[in-house]
Scaffold this active site. Structure first.
Site, PDB file in Angstrom:
ATOM      1  N   ASP A   1      32.507  36.804  43.927  1.00 45.15           N
ATOM      2  CA  ASP A   1      31.879  38.040  44.391  1.00 45.15           C
ATOM      3  C   ASP A   1      30.657  37.698  45.239  1.00 45.15           C
ATOM      4  O   ASP A   1      30.464  38.208  46.354  1.00 45.15           O
ATOM      5  CB  ASP A   1      31.463  38.861  43.158  1.00 45.15           C
ATOM      6  CG  ASP A   1      31.095  40.289  43.502  1.00 45.15           C
ATOM      7  OD1 ASP A   1      31.186  40.662  44.686  1.00 45.15           O
ATOM      8  OD2 ASP A   1      30.710  41.040  42.589  1.00 45.15           O
TER       9      ASP A   1
ATOM     10  N   TYR B   1      33.268  39.958  34.370  1.00 45.00           N
ATOM     11  CA  TYR B   1      33.425  41.394  34.653  1.00 45.00           C
ATOM     12  C   TYR B   1      34.409  42.053  33.687  1.00 45.00           C
ATOM     13  O   TYR B   1      34.386  43.267  33.521  1.00 45.00           O
ATOM     14  CB  TYR B   1      33.914  41.622  36.097  1.00 45.00           C
ATOM     15  CG  TYR B   1      32.931  41.207  37.172  1.00 45.00           C
ATOM     16  CD1 TYR B   1      31.718  40.612  36.843  1.00 45.00           C
ATOM     17  CD2 TYR B   1      33.211  41.417  38.520  1.00 45.00           C
ATOM     18  CE1 TYR B   1      30.825  40.232  37.820  1.00 45.00           C
ATOM     19  CE2 TYR B   1      32.313  41.042  39.506  1.00 45.00           C
ATOM     20  CZ  TYR B   1      31.118  40.435  39.150  1.00 45.00           C
ATOM     21  OH  TYR B   1      30.228  40.066  40.120  1.00 45.00           O
TER      22      TYR B   1
ATOM     23  N   LYS C   1      30.969  25.820  37.737  1.00 43.27           N
ATOM     24  CA  LYS C   1      29.667  25.393  37.225  1.00 43.27           C
ATOM     25  C   LYS C   1      29.962  24.551  35.982  1.00 43.27           C
ATOM     26  O   LYS C   1      29.532  24.851  34.862  1.00 43.27           O
ATOM     27  CB  LYS C   1      28.820  26.641  36.907  1.00 43.27           C
ATOM     28  CG  LYS C   1      27.377  26.370  36.586  1.00 43.27           C
ATOM     29  CD  LYS C   1      26.554  25.912  37.774  1.00 43.27           C
ATOM     30  CE  LYS C   1      25.134  25.573  37.333  1.00 43.27           C
ATOM     31  NZ  LYS C   1      24.383  24.801  38.310  1.00 43.27           N
TER      32      LYS C   1
ATOM     33  N   ASP D   1      30.330  37.537  49.705  1.00 42.36           N
ATOM     34  CA  ASP D   1      29.369  38.332  50.469  1.00 42.36           C
ATOM     35  C   ASP D   1      28.520  37.434  51.358  1.00 42.36           C
ATOM     36  O   ASP D   1      28.213  37.779  52.502  1.00 42.36           O
ATOM     37  CB  ASP D   1      28.454  39.138  49.529  1.00 42.36           C
ATOM     38  CG  ASP D   1      28.980  40.546  49.302  1.00 42.36           C
ATOM     39  OD1 ASP D   1      30.195  40.758  49.484  1.00 42.36           O
ATOM     40  OD2 ASP D   1      28.186  41.429  48.934  1.00 42.36           O
TER      41      ASP D   1
ATOM     42  N   ASP E   1      26.124  26.295  42.868  1.00 46.96           N
ATOM     43  CA  ASP E   1      24.805  26.325  43.522  1.00 46.96           C
ATOM     44  C   ASP E   1      24.844  25.511  44.821  1.00 46.96           C
ATOM     45  O   ASP E   1      24.303  25.920  45.858  1.00 46.96           O
ATOM     46  CB  ASP E   1      23.695  25.836  42.579  1.00 46.96           C
ATOM     47  CG  ASP E   1      24.119  24.681  41.693  1.00 46.96           C
ATOM     48  OD1 ASP E   1      25.318  24.328  41.703  1.00 46.96           O
ATOM     49  OD2 ASP E   1      23.262  24.104  40.999  1.00 46.96           O
TER      50      ASP E   1
END
Ligand code: NAD
Length: 357
Positions: free
Chosen positions: A248, A142, A192, A252, A224
């Site tokens: 992020d 970001y 990852k 959620d 994952d």
């Protein structure tokens, strides 16, 4: 104690939910003999309308001069067409950067009275769901270099670079380990590392930090797998620490399994005690101005502010207990309504919680 709080009501339901949080804070102030001074500042769509930019310098200055910042939500369809830097959400990224808030703390806890709102099977949730996601907030994709260009073959191409330095990883991991020590002594670091260089550095540094916390159980998990484990067996998690983009998405997911966006608070912290406290949901333009919004996420964000920025533990406990009591009494806003419960408005929910303080 006297504390100065910068208040960003924002757009949509923002003003409605922040008013209820201030109502509850005022009740706490009265009971415990504190003074909370509020300074309202502009950010988001309303700031674009009134000043031409989503984050006026005056807002940054007043937030920096405060002891803490309480935020409702920003954004709405009216401002969706502008270029990136002129959208309300640019204000959010900007204020986090300006206040150097590198750690986002999002608790996700399934409250007993709301167990029926959880979309997971009861045999999964009966083991409990009480975790905290510690998300790095001002690094990664970001904030890395962004480019949109025509490549050598004439294709329109865009890239965002995911970049992390050792000190950024170290400071966020320390926040996670310190938090675990106050909870159930377990940290899961999510990355990852099988594919990304930035994740391999993340793994190297997180393991170094873990050496200083021998009492905390520590493990790695690929992102994952983590997305899957969160719905398969969320009880295995205590504190999750991860980078900005993964955090992020996972936060959620974690919030949804607790039942409602309208229930979940968050805190964004830096090196000092200044923090930014906000619900995790957005400005809910579909119900704005109708006195229907659930103010609990904002009220619980105010409780986090008392706990983390002002070190007022008893006062924070008091707010959380008041929320539990009101929910146990059967009061519900529309988003968490179920059969046999009593539907209440945003202001009524705030009144009832304040009355329990
Ligand atoms: P949203 O969270 O605003 O709403 C999603 C759904 O949840 C809607 O149906 C809404 O009515 C409901 N909802 C959310 N909060 C609620 C509450 N407190 N009580 C009752 N119902 C609630 O997400 P969205 O619709 O994707 O986004 C709307 C706007 O908010 C967009 O402009 C988006 O960019 C912005 N946004 C802002 C923030 C922020 O300020 N931190 C975060 C996310 C989205």
């Amino acid at each position: 104690m006297t504390k100065n709080i910068a208040v960003i009501k924002g757009d949509g339901i923002g003003p409605e939910i922040v008013d209820e949080a201030m109502k509850v804070l005022d009740k706490v102030a009265k009971k415990y003999n504190h003074t909370f001074n509020y300074t309202q500042v502009l950010m988001g769509g309303i700031a674009i309308d009134e000043t031409g930019v989503p984050l006026p310098q005056e807002t940054i200055d007043k937030c920096l001069a405060s002891d803490s910042v309480l935020l409702g939500a920003v954004g709405g369809p009216k401002w969706d067409k502008g270029e990136g830097s002129m959208r309300p959400e640019a204000g959010l990224l900007g204020i986090r950067g300006a206040l150097k808030l590198f750690a986002n703390i999002r608790p996700a806890k399934l409250l007993k009275p709301l167990a029926s709102a959880c979309p997971l099977r009861s045999d999964i949730t009966e083991k409990g769901l009480d975790l905290v996601i510690v998300r790095e907030l001002i690094g990664g994709a970001y904030f890395g270099e962004k480019k949109t260009y025509i490549d050598e073959n004439g294709h329109k191409t865009a890239s965002d670079s995911m970049k992390y330095s050792d000190f950024e990883i170290e400071r966020i991991c320390k926040v996670a380990f310190d938090m675990a020590k106050k909870r159930r002594n377990k940290v899961t670091s999510i990355d990852k590392a099988n594919v990304l260089d930035s994740s391999r550095l993340w793994r190297e540094i997180s393991h170094k930090v873990a050496e200083s916390y021998p009492e905390v159980e520590f493990s790695d998990m690929l992102v994952d797998n983590a997305a899957m484990q969160l719905v398969r067996n969320p009880a295995q998690f205590d504190v999750i620490v991860t980078e900005n983009l993964f955090g992020d998405i996972l936060s959620d997911e974690a919030s949804m399994i607790t039942g409602s966006l309208g229930m979940l608070p968050s805190a964004s912290l830096g090196e000092g005690t200044l923090g930014l406290y906000e619900p995790i949901h957005g400005s809910a333009p579909d119900i704005a101005g109708q006195n229907k919004a659930n103010p609990i996420a904002t009220i619980l964000s105010a409780a986090m502010m008392l706990r983390y920025s002002f070190d007022m533990q008893k006062e924070a406990d008091d707010i959380e207990a008041a929320v539990d009591k009101v929910l146990a009494s059967g009061a519900r806003t529309g988003d968490i309504m179920s059969e046999g419960m009593t539907l209440v408005s945003c202001t009524e929910m705030g009144d009832r919680i304040a009355a329990e303080i």
